[in-house]
Design an enzyme around this catalytic site. Structure first.
Site, PDB file in Angstrom:
ATOM      1  CD  GLU A 135      -2.495   1.394   2.657  1.00  0.00           C
ATOM      2  OE1 GLU A 135      -3.693   1.712   2.655  1.00  0.00           O
ATOM      3  OE2 GLU A 135      -1.839   1.224   3.698  1.00  0.00           O
ATOM      4  CB  CYS A 182      -4.611  -0.601   4.740  1.00  0.00           C
ATOM      5  SG  CYS A 182      -3.886  -0.380   6.372  1.00  0.00           S
ATOM      6  CE  LYS A 220      -7.125   2.600   3.824  1.00  0.00           C
ATOM      7  NZ  LYS A 220      -5.862   2.692   4.598  1.00  0.00           N
TER       8      LYS A 220
END
Length: 323
Positions: free
Chosen positions: A49, A174, A140
């Site tokens: 990430e 994540c 995200k």
């Protein structure tokens, strides 16, 4: 059963440290590791990430929530400058490396997109096909905790899956991997190979990876980055973090589990390494015999998910030609 190479895919996890806050040099390093993965026979390689140009570790160590801080403004300006602007061609060398090697790539970037004005950044997951073309960019959905002081929240546009060999591949960034509805959006599209991208740390991967595999009855690749005190570049405004940061900020923890939840590659920490494994799609089909969360074990008449995949924007321009 048919035991042919068409049932298998060799994958690589590139657990590396970025050249922190240096986009061009980090992407050069990514290209080198793509080439290394292709030489190892991989048909797919994944990176952690926010790898390019790096995770905002300074926030925790420099009083990042202080309003109107000149230091935070200076670091943020530098971060914007080094972020990945896809429209400017920053990923062209990565795409070219994927095409040369005939290898699909998933890469975590800090994206500075033109469609949101170009002055906010998003933690994005980019999927590049083996043809060298960008297939999707997922921003995200919700930055985690202090990340919200740097990253903007994304949207559902990139909640897409892609065919890679015999597998249907998807990925999340994540803590998104802890969001059951985000996972369900990928399951509904037939995902059977899941990539969980992390900035690093065994504590994030050791407990979740096996559970995700068992829930999805899919192979799960947890790919992390590294970040060490020595990786903070001299002269960077982020050097202010050196007064309090530990020697190891992100220790890796990359690993691979099979669809039965058992380790194929146990977590690796503390070093850069290319983790390689060959996956057999028949194992997915075996595990789906008694549980298939989007198929025979689903009850869409009782519970269903609605996913909005429009790319968010603050304006729609309806231009008309002049009379």
């Amino acid at each position: 059963m048919n035991d042919t190479p068409a049932e298998r895919l060799t994958v690589g996890l590139a657990q590396i440290a970025p050249v922190w806050l240096d986009r061009a040099r980090t992407l050069d390093k990514v290209v080198a590791w793509i080439e290394r993965a292709a030489q190892a026979g991989c048909g797919f390689v994944a990176f952690g990430e926010a790898l390019a140009p790096g995770y905002p570790f300074w926030i925790e160590h420099t009083d990042g929530a202080r309003f109107e801080s000149s230091l935070q403004k200076e670091i943020h300006a530098h971060y914007l400058d080094q972020a990945v602007h896809v429209e400017a061609g920053h990923l062209d060398p990565v795409c070219a490396a994927a095409a040369r090697g005939g290898i699909a790539v998933m890469l975590g970037i800090i994206e500075r997109p033109a469609d949101r004005g170009g002055h906010s950044v998003y933690c994005s997951r980019v999927h590049i096909g083996a043809d060298g073309k960008i297939a999707s960019i997922h921003r995200k959905l919700m930055p985690t905790y202090e990340e919200r002081l740097s990253w903007a929240p994304g949207d559902g546009h990139g909640l897409q899956v892609h065919r890679v060999g015999p597998f249907t591949l998807g990925g999340l960034n994540c803590f998104e991997n802890w969001m059951p509805l985000a996972r369900a959006a990928l399951y509904a599209q037939g995902e059977d190979l899941h990539v969980a991208l992390w900035p690093g740390n065994l504590r994030n991967t050791e407990g979740t990876t096996r559970f995700l595999a068992r829930e999805g009855r899919s192979y799960v690749l947890a790919v992390s980055g590294l970040m060490r005190r020595q990786d903070v570049p001299a002269g960077s405004p982020a050097c202010a973090m050196l007064a309090s940061c530990p020697d190891m900020l992100a220790d890796g923890g990359s690993c691979i589990t099979g669809p039965d939840g058992n380790w194929l590659v146990e977590p690796v920490t503390g070093r850069e390494e290319l983790l390689v494994a060959t996956l057999d799609h028949r194992e997915v089909r075996r595990e789906r015999q008694n549980f298939d969360q989007a198929g025979h074990y689903a009850r869409p008449d009782v519970t269903r998910l609605v996913v909005h995949r429009q790319r968010q924007s603050i304006a729609s321009f309806l231009d008309q030609p002049m009379p």
